[in-house]
Design a protein around this motif. Structure first.
Motif, PDB file in Angstrom:
ATOM      1  N   PHE B 133       0.821  -1.216   0.000  1.00 32.32           N
ATOM      2  CA  PHE B 133       0.000   0.000   0.000  1.00 32.32           C
ATOM      3  C   PHE B 133       0.853   1.263   0.000  1.00 32.32           C
ATOM      4  O   PHE B 133       0.373   2.341   0.285  1.00 32.32           O
ATOM      5  N   GLY B 134       2.138   1.101  -0.278  1.00 28.99           N
ATOM      6  CA  GLY B 134       3.020   2.266  -0.304  1.00 28.99           C
ATOM      7  C   GLY B 134       3.088   2.868  -1.693  1.00 28.99           C
ATOM      8  O   GLY B 134       2.140   2.786  -2.471  1.00 28.99           O
ATOM      9  N   SER B 135       4.240   3.468  -1.970  1.00 30.98           N
ATOM     10  CA  SER B 135       4.401   4.122  -3.267  1.00 30.98           C
ATOM     11  C   SER B 135       4.735   3.090  -4.333  1.00 30.98           C
ATOM     12  O   SER B 135       5.609   2.237  -4.162  1.00 30.98           O
ATOM     13  N   PHE B 136       4.022   3.173  -5.460  1.00 33.54           N
ATOM     14  CA  PHE B 136       4.267   2.240  -6.547  1.00 33.54           C
ATOM     15  C   PHE B 136       5.679   2.407  -7.106  1.00 33.54           C
ATOM     16  O   PHE B 136       6.303   1.447  -7.533  1.00 33.54           O
ATOM     17  N   ARG B 137       6.195   3.627  -7.049  1.00 36.23           N
ATOM     18  CA  ARG B 137       7.561   3.843  -7.544  1.00 36.23           C
ATOM     19  C   ARG B 137       8.567   3.051  -6.701  1.00 36.23           C
ATOM     20  O   ARG B 137       9.425   2.361  -7.226  1.00 36.23           O
ATOM     21  N   ASP B 138       8.420   3.142  -5.395  1.00 37.63           N
ATOM     22  CA  ASP B 138       9.328   2.395  -4.509  1.00 37.63           C
ATOM     23  C   ASP B 138       9.220   0.898  -4.776  1.00 37.63           C
ATOM     24  O   ASP B 138      10.212   0.185  -4.828  1.00 37.63           O
ATOM     25  N   LEU B 139       7.980   0.442  -4.934  1.00 37.38           N
ATOM     26  CA  LEU B 139       7.761  -0.981  -5.195  1.00 37.38           C
ATOM     27  C   LEU B 139       8.429  -1.392  -6.504  1.00 37.38           C
ATOM     28  O   LEU B 139       9.117  -2.412  -6.576  1.00 37.38           O
ATOM     29  N   LEU B 140       8.244  -0.569  -7.519  1.00 36.96           N
ATOM     30  CA  LEU B 140       8.806  -0.882  -8.837  1.00 36.96           C
ATOM     31  C   LEU B 140      10.330  -0.970  -8.788  1.00 36.96           C
ATOM     32  O   LEU B 140      10.934  -1.882  -9.359  1.00 36.96           O
ATOM     33  N   ILE B 141      10.935  -0.015  -8.060  1.00 37.33           N
ATOM     34  CA  ILE B 141      12.398  -0.044  -7.917  1.00 37.33           C
ATOM     35  C   ILE B 141      12.834  -1.320  -7.204  1.00 37.33           C
ATOM     36  O   ILE B 141      13.734  -2.023  -7.646  1.00 37.33           O
ATOM     37  N   GLU B 142      12.158  -1.636  -6.097  1.00 36.17           N
ATOM     38  CA  GLU B 142      12.538  -2.827  -5.320  1.00 36.17           C
ATOM     39  C   GLU B 142      12.364  -4.113  -6.135  1.00 36.17           C
ATOM     40  O   GLU B 142      13.199  -5.007  -6.081  1.00 36.17           O
ATOM     41  N   VAL B 143      11.247  -4.189  -6.858  1.00 38.21           N
ATOM     42  CA  VAL B 143      11.002  -5.383  -7.675  1.00 38.21           C
ATOM     43  C   VAL B 143      12.060  -5.495  -8.772  1.00 38.21           C
ATOM     44  O   VAL B 143      12.604  -6.568  -9.028  1.00 38.21           O
TER      45      VAL B 143
END
Lengths: 392, 458
Positions: B133-143
């Protein structure tokens, strides 16, 4: 689809569904027996084609496969470049009589060595960097058929190859058991009660259910009168081919049959295991062909065998072979236009990361089957640069 | 203010995995926004999956050095992958943080990945959970930096001299922009920016390898510069098409498979303005009045995971054989951690063909009544031994405490039972057919109701 069109088609569909399909079929004069049938046999796991059809006059083969090569006592030449593994000897008569074709170096550009991805590519006829969610035969169902039963998979679950957008093939292993399951009071109740099909998912579920129920009953009724006394080897694969032969004889309007055998992922100690698998395949297919011939059905049947990839040219350290790229496909029919060995062998020295380079795109064979055998005019293979490879 | 029973069920069906009548009856006394807030609060914390330890997964090379045969190595990996799968499915069956897991499932399908390293797969799954439920940008970077994705999409092979475009292509086509919003040239150039994103062999973590990174100028989306991978991701995020692509998928998942373009555009605007905060987007969706429109209730098809978790939670089924949980996922067509390809499970109607539908209709009498199903013993794992073995009958060995269930539902008539168990009512003629059967008791009725095609709707 526009809402109106949908209502039109679903109301038509539901009206015809009110008549049990097996009754419809009894009044059906369509000479299904003369219709062309396609039987697809999938060798799952990546067959080692180099030990199936052996380049027996090429020293490189023996040099790279010191431990697992098929020695010259265990093979039978087909010409002066290629020999058949003696485990497949029961198929040799069909080769000699022009009822068997072997295509060499079949594959696709930028090959993927993962089982499931490469299988997907073969199932959907996609490019290796393209994702398609419907199968090549499913797309044929959508384009040319009016019922899911026109493609049957002999398995509990349906492969992607047979899934279309509109129609998804029918999968079953045990027809009698399935018939029992859909012939309960509960099933009959909800099927007969539901004449109202809406356009949403609820309607889709009932449509799938009613379709499955009527198809299973139709096939069961037509099939139960067939007595197949032909001799087959005693194994599961042969038993299922025998069932397919009975289904073809029962004059149902199914055009496509699909069946898989597993176990071809031979990384370790492959020689005996692989030979056994091949023998199992060959003897069962041979019995199947003889059964079809007895019933005058072989001229209308095309049997197509493929695997998701071939295996590495050089053996590995565990007396097995690892995932490779190009391989063969085999076709059997009494109506082949091109017979025998259809093209030259791939080089064993000019390799792509240790793997064979393909020269025939598998989609050019699909194209031939779709257009000339299944007689569809729809361009199912999206890539127009793919030329038909003429076999049937 | 009381909440309609129908809406209580809808909220829990969509934001969780369903609830039973007793729970729903209690929640009826609670205002709608409070029910939603509780779900959100309970999902602000969650548990990670920790069943796979980093050091218990040797690399192929280490395994060979240790004298582990290929066969044993494959078996070890298969067993650990099964362990991982079971850890998650069991978590889904019991967790209180249902909304968090529902969103993790969304990302699991969105960032579909399948590699034969159970630890990598576990960590990717935990990343989906951590940034759910956080920032999609952060998720995308981590993934994008996860060893799982780097392995899966061939970024290990993406080097200055020989760029591999796989990751660059999929990140644009399937994870963010969607087809038609980039050019082949953008992919080629972006692949160069991602060169050097790799895995450190010792730590098994992300590492940037300066040496194989292409340090020359690239032109991506019409901009020229010496871009690195992070720059490409920032450019993708600053493109509103990405917000649209994710918002559309969220709408289909939480609201309706049939998309209402106007609403999706509004949601996309909102998501973009809120810096891709996925939690905010979800709150926006569920606080919209149309969320409870009749046309959005029972409109979607349950995924196999939703189906399994839903029936298990509703009837509190205890599975005594873990294998049953694995086989159910395989046979219904959604085996967690094994998506068909990088595009994930196509979902909706794609889950339903005659075999899977007949199986869904047969399952209730098996899992709720301890029945027998014929299954194949052979493994369909392509890397497993895969030798065909004859089929054998397998008992489900499930336990259901029917006395408790019957007590809880004793006050309900057939149609009320249907309203509790089904998101969409069958046609009157189907209800009539089931009613006609006078001998039917509550247990039989409940099993029949969940055997109906409507039970596949959510």
């Amino acid at each position: 689809m526009k809402r109106r069109d949908f209502i039109k088609t679903t109301s038509l569909a539901s009206a015809s569904l009110l008549i049990p399909d097996f009754l419809k079929a009894l009044g059906n004069t369509k000479p299904a027996l003369n219709e062309k049938k396609l039987v697809v046999i999938q060798l799952s796991g990546g067959n080692d084609w180099l030990n199936t059809f052996i380049p027996y006059t090429n020293d490189t083969y023996y040099k790279l496969r010191k431990k697992i090569a098929i020695d010259k006592n265990n093979l039978t030449p087909l010409d002066n470049t290629l020999a058949i593994n003696n485990s497949l000897i029961s198929l040799k008569p069909f080769f000699d009589s022009g009822e068997m074709s072997v295509v060499n170096a079949v594959g696709y550009p930028n090959p993927d060595r993962s089982h499931f991805r490469s299988m997907d590519i073969w199932h959907t006829a996609s490019k290796s960097n393209e994702i398609i969610t419907t199968g090549w035969l499913g797309q044929f169902l959508d384009a040319n058929c009016t019922s899911s039963r026109e493609a049957i998979e002999v398995d509990d679950y349906l492969s992607l190859a047979l899934k279309g957008e509109k129609y998804k093939g029918l999968a079953f292993k045990n027809l009698d058991q399935l018939y029992k399951e859909v012939n309960t009071p509960f099933f009959n109740d909800i099927v007969s009660a539901n004449s109202m099909l809406n356009e949403g998912n609820q309607g889709y579920l009932y449509k799938t259910l009613i379709d499955a129920e009527s198809n299973i009953k139709y096939i069961y009724e037509k099939n139960k009168v067939i007595q197949n006394n032909a001799n087959y080897p005693n194994n599961n694969f042969a038993k299922q081919l025998k069932n397919i032969a009975s289904l073809i004889q029962s004059n149902i309007d199914t055009k496509i049959y699909y069946i898989s055998i597993a176990g071809f992922d031979t990384h370790v100690q492959q020689l005996n295991n692989h030979n056994k698998l091949l023998q199992n395949y060959a003897e069962s297919v041979s019995a199947f062909i003889n059964d079809l011939k007895q019933n005058n059905l072989f001229n209308n049947t095309l049997i197509f065998t493929f695997s998701e990839f071939g295996r590495r040219v050089e053996e590995n350290a565990s007396q097995g072979t690892d995932h490779g790229t190009a391989g063969n496909v085999i076709l059997f029919s009494g109506a082949l236009k091109q017979k025998g060995l259809l093209n030259t062998l791939p080089s064993l020295t000019d390799l792509d990361n240790g793997d064979l380079k393909f020269s025939i795109d598998f989609r050019s064979i699909y194209k031939n089957i779709l257009q000339n055998w299944l007689q569809t005019t729809k361009e199912i293979i999206g890539d127009r640069s793919i030329k038909t490879f003429e076999i049937v | 203010m009381k909440t309609q029973l129908k809406h209580v069920f809808h909220i829990h069906n969509r934001l969780g995995f369903g609830i039973n009548y007793i729970e729903a009856k209690e929640l009826q006394q609670v205002p709608l926004n409070k029910i939603i807030n509780t779900l959100i609060t309970e999902s602000s914390i969650g548990q990670y999956i920790t069943s796979i330890k980093k050091d218990e997964i040797p690399s192929k090379k280490e395994a060979t050095q240790d004298g582990i045969s290929k066969k044993d190595f494959n078996k070890l990996i298969n067993d650990k992958l099964d362990d991982l799968n079971l850890s998650w499915i069991k978590m889904l069956l019991t967790t209180k943080n249902v909304l968090l897991e529902k969103q993790t499932l969304f990302w699991h399908n969105h960032f579909a990945c399948r590699v034969r390293n159970p630890y990598f797969m576990q960590e990717l799954n935990n990343t989906h959970r951590k940034f759910a439920f956080g920032s999609f940008r952060d998720l995308l970077i981590e993934v994008s930096k996860s060893p799982a994705m780097i392995t899966y999409l061939n970024n290990l092979q993406n080097k200055k001299e020989h760029p591999n475009e796989n990751f660059a292509r999929e990140v644009m086509e399937l994870f963010t922009l969607g087809r038609g919003n980039y050019t082949e040239q953008d992919i080629k150039e972006a692949a160069r920016a991602f060169t050097g994103w790799s895995i450190d062999k010792d730590t098994q973590e992300f590492i940037f390898r300066e040496k194989i990174h292409d340090n020359e100028s690239k032109t991506i989306f019409g901009q020229t510069g010496n871009f690195k991978g992070e720059d490409v991701i920032n450019m993708i995020i600053s493109n509103k098409k990405t917000a649209y692509y994710i918002a559309r998928k969220m709408y289909k998942y939480y609201v309706n498979e049939l998309v209402n373009e106007k609403r999706v555009n509004e949601l996309a605007d909102f998501y973009y303005q809120n810096q891709y905060n996925t939690g905010a987007l979800l709150k926006k969706i569920i606080s919209s009045p149309w969320f409870f429109d009749d046309e959005n209730i029972g409109s979607n098809i349950k995924s196999p995971i939703e189906y399994i978790v839903n029936i298990s939670r509703t009837f509190n089924i205890k599975f005594n054989k873990e294998n049953v949980l694995i086989n159910l996922q395989r046979n219904l067509g959604m085996f967690l951690f094994n998506p068909p390809n990088v595009a994930g499970w196509p979902g909706g109607k794609n889950f339903i063909d005659s075999s899977t539908l007949l199986l869904r209709m047969k399952l209730p009498s098996l899992v709720l009544n301890n029945g027998i199903m014929e299954t194949d013993k052979e493994t369909d794992d392509p890397d497993g031994p895969g030798n065909g073995k004859p089929t054998e009958n397998k008992k489900f060995e499930t336990e259901v405490v029917w006395s408790k269930i019957l007590e809880e539902h004793k006050e309900l008539e057939l149609e009320q039972l249907m309203q509790c168990l089904l998101a969409k009512m069958p046609t009157p003629s189907v209800i009539q057919k089931i009613k006609q059967n006078e001998k039917i008791n509550t247990k039989e009725a409940m099993i029949k109701i969940v055997s109906l095609p409507e039970y596949s709707l959510v």
